[in-house]
Scaffold this active site. Structure first.
Site, PDB file in Angstrom:
ATOM      1  N   ARG A   1       0.855  -1.191   0.000  1.00 23.63           N
ATOM      2  CA  ARG A   1       0.000   0.000   0.000  1.00 23.63           C
ATOM      3  C   ARG A   1       0.893   1.243   0.000  1.00 23.63           C
ATOM      4  NH1 ARG A   1       1.813   1.646   4.042  1.00 23.63           N
ATOM      5  NH2 ARG A   1       0.717   3.593   3.730  1.00 23.63           N
TER       6      ARG A   1
ATOM      7  N   ARG B   1      -6.997  -0.437  -7.308  1.00 20.37           N
ATOM      8  CA  ARG B   1      -7.405   0.644  -6.399  1.00 20.37           C
ATOM      9  C   ARG B   1      -7.532   1.932  -7.216  1.00 20.37           C
ATOM     10  NH1 ARG B   1      -4.358   1.147  -0.772  1.00 20.37           N
ATOM     11  NH2 ARG B   1      -6.313   2.173  -0.207  1.00 20.37           N
TER      12      ARG B   1
ATOM     13  N   ASP C   1      -1.970  10.724  -2.293  1.00 25.11           N
ATOM     14  CA  ASP C   1      -2.267   9.669  -3.269  1.00 25.11           C
ATOM     15  C   ASP C   1      -2.499  10.244  -4.657  1.00 25.11           C
ATOM     16  OD1 ASP C   1      -3.027   8.499  -0.506  1.00 25.11           O
ATOM     17  OD2 ASP C   1      -2.704   6.821  -1.872  1.00 25.11           O
TER      18      ASP C   1
ATOM     19  N   LYS D   1      -5.008  10.031   2.782  1.00 26.08           N
ATOM     20  CA  LYS D   1      -5.746   9.186   3.722  1.00 26.08           C
ATOM     21  C   LYS D   1      -6.855   9.933   4.451  1.00 26.08           C
ATOM     22  CE  LYS D   1      -5.423   5.670   4.161  1.00 26.08           C
ATOM     23  NZ  LYS D   1      -6.353   4.781   3.429  1.00 26.08           N
TER      24      LYS D   1
HETATM   25  O1  MRU Z   1      -4.759   3.185   1.907  1.00 27.15           O
HETATM   26  P1  MRU Z   1      -3.269   3.386   1.917  1.00 27.15           P
HETATM   27  O2  MRU Z   1      -2.614   2.838   3.134  1.00 27.15           O
HETATM   28  O3  MRU Z   1      -2.627   2.915   0.633  1.00 27.15           O
HETATM   29  O4  MRU Z   1      -3.101   4.960   1.972  1.00 27.15           O
HETATM   30  C1  MRU Z   1      -1.825   5.514   1.903  1.00 27.15           C
HETATM   31  C2  MRU Z   1      -1.791   6.976   2.102  1.00 27.15           C
HETATM   32  O5  MRU Z   1      -2.794   7.632   2.212  1.00 27.15           O
HETATM   33  C3  MRU Z   1      -0.448   7.635   2.069  1.00 27.15           C
HETATM   34  O6  MRU Z   1      -0.459   8.781   2.850  1.00 27.15           O
HETATM   35  C4  MRU Z   1      -0.117   8.024   0.639  1.00 27.15           C
HETATM   36  O7  MRU Z   1      -0.256   6.942  -0.236  1.00 27.15           O
HETATM   37  C5  MRU Z   1       1.256   8.562   0.527  1.00 27.15           C
HETATM   38  S1  MRU Z   1       2.414   7.259   0.707  1.00 27.15           S
HETATM   39  C6  MRU Z   1       3.970   7.763   0.455  1.00 27.15           C
END
Ligand code: MRU
Length: 349
Positions: free
Chosen positions: A56, A97, A243, A254
């Site tokens: 992830r 995703r 993201d 997130k």
């Molecule tokens: O659902 P996830 O755990 O994949 O979400 C990850 C995040 O929100 C991170 O903050 C984001 O991907 C940046 S990672 C360097």
């Protein structure tokens, strides 16, 4: 084929790698209780790993998918239509995703390799080379973000963050967390406040684990404690990952990121986003156009397999938040810190 290996199957601070026809990745679903490396030669397992968050974090999702394509064609005999298989796998992995643009960014690079490699007998090695290049490139981007971010982290900083943005989330040392690692290595006295990040607890399980292993002072708290901490003057800067960053500077990250941004704005705390250029989507005009993943109700209705509510209740479980650009002090990238008005230039392919 899936094999479970111990921690020594990867280097320290390595979350994924290619090993002689196999992809190895840390299973982040069970961290920090168990440190297990999964080895596989089937792209479907990579798809599942992305979907179930065994791997992830935006950059790591892209790298994993690229390795997924490479592994899908790796051992195929030449009489199989390698080109067709590669495209089918690219199309399937793209569905794993929706929010992190790094997934389509990496898969578009793999697609370009399919288009540009005319000889079938060279396609497998060309796809593997590209996957490794995407991974190596992310390592360098992380290092540069670590350096660029130092100006916003003076010695003695109390830093607020959410989710996990370290080596577990990238091919290298991290995005936001790379700045923490570098600040600590430079001898700065920093303290990280990690939001637990309900419902999947990436902050509590992963960020606290990463920081503790590196001896970086870290304090875990429930997500709802952040605003009060900022009000009481205990936070000098908030740095989160992303993201997807839209062309106007709106950010998807997130769930919980928006309320952190609001709390920071209300209390004059600088709020930065750290992300590589591969997370910037110049085709996406603003946050309203960023698709937000909604995940299963049981992530909310259960805690550690114990049901806190029957599944029939209505649950809203968005995995990501949109943070409007006007709440963001700047976006820390490998090419420097960008401030509004944003003029992101598309990277050449
Ligand atoms: O659902 P996830 O755990 O994949 O979400 C990850 C995040 O929100 C991170 O903050 C984001 O991907 C940046 S990672 C360097």
């Amino acid at each position: 084929m899936i094999r479970h290996l111990d921690e020594s199957a990867l280097n320290s601070r390595q979350s994924i790698g290619w090993f002689d026809g196999y992809v190895r990745y840390l299973d982040q679903r069970i961290l920090p209780h168990e440190i297990t490396v999964i080895e596989t030669d089937e792209w479907q397992n990579i798809y599942d790993a992305i979907k179930t968050l065994a791997v992830r974090g935006a950059p790591l999702i892209g790298i994993s998918a690229a390795y997924g394509v490479a592994v899908a064609v790796h051992a195929l005999p030449l009489d199989r239509n390698i080109r067709k298989v590669a495209i089918e796998v690219i199309d399937s992995l793209a569905q794993a995703r929706p929010t992190a643009v790094n997934l389509t960014w990496a898969l578009n690079k793999m697609r370009l390799v399919v288009d540009n490699t005319t000889k079938d007998d060279q396609l497998c090695s060309a796809l593997l080379e590209e996957a490794v290049a995407i991974h190596d490139d992310d390592i360098l981007r992380c290092e540069s973000i670590a350096a660029e971010g130092q100006t916003v982290v003076p010695d003695g900083s109390n830093i607020l963050t959410v989710c996990n943005t370290g080596f577990l989330a990238t091919g290298g040392i991290g995005t936001a967390a790379s700045i923490f690692y570098r600040a600590f290595d430079l001898g700065k006295k920093i303290h990280v406040y990690a939001c637990e990040t309900r419902p999947l607890l990436q902050g509590a399980r992963l960020t606290v684990w990463e920081m503790s292993r590196a001896n970086i002072p870290v304090t875990l708290m429930v997500d709802s404690a952040a605003a009060g901490l900022a009000r009481d003057g205990n936070i000098d800067v908030c740095i989160i990952g992303a993201d997807r960053v839209a062309a106007n500077g709106d950010v998807a990250n997130k769930i919980g990121s928006y309320q952190l941004a609001l709390a920071c704005k209300a209390n004059d705390v600088p709020f930065y986003v750290a992300a590589p250029w591969s997370t910037i989507d110049t085709d996406c005009p603003d946050g309203d156009h960023i698709p937000i993943e909604e995940r299963a109700a049981e992530e909310v209705t259960k805690i550690d397999k114990n049901t806190i509510h029957p599944d029939e209740i209505s649950v809203y479980n968005p995995a990501f938040d949109r943070v409007p650009a006007n709440l963001v002090s700047g976006i820390i990238t490998e090419k420097g810190i960008h401030t509004p008005p944003y003029k992101f230039i598309r990277e050449s392919k």
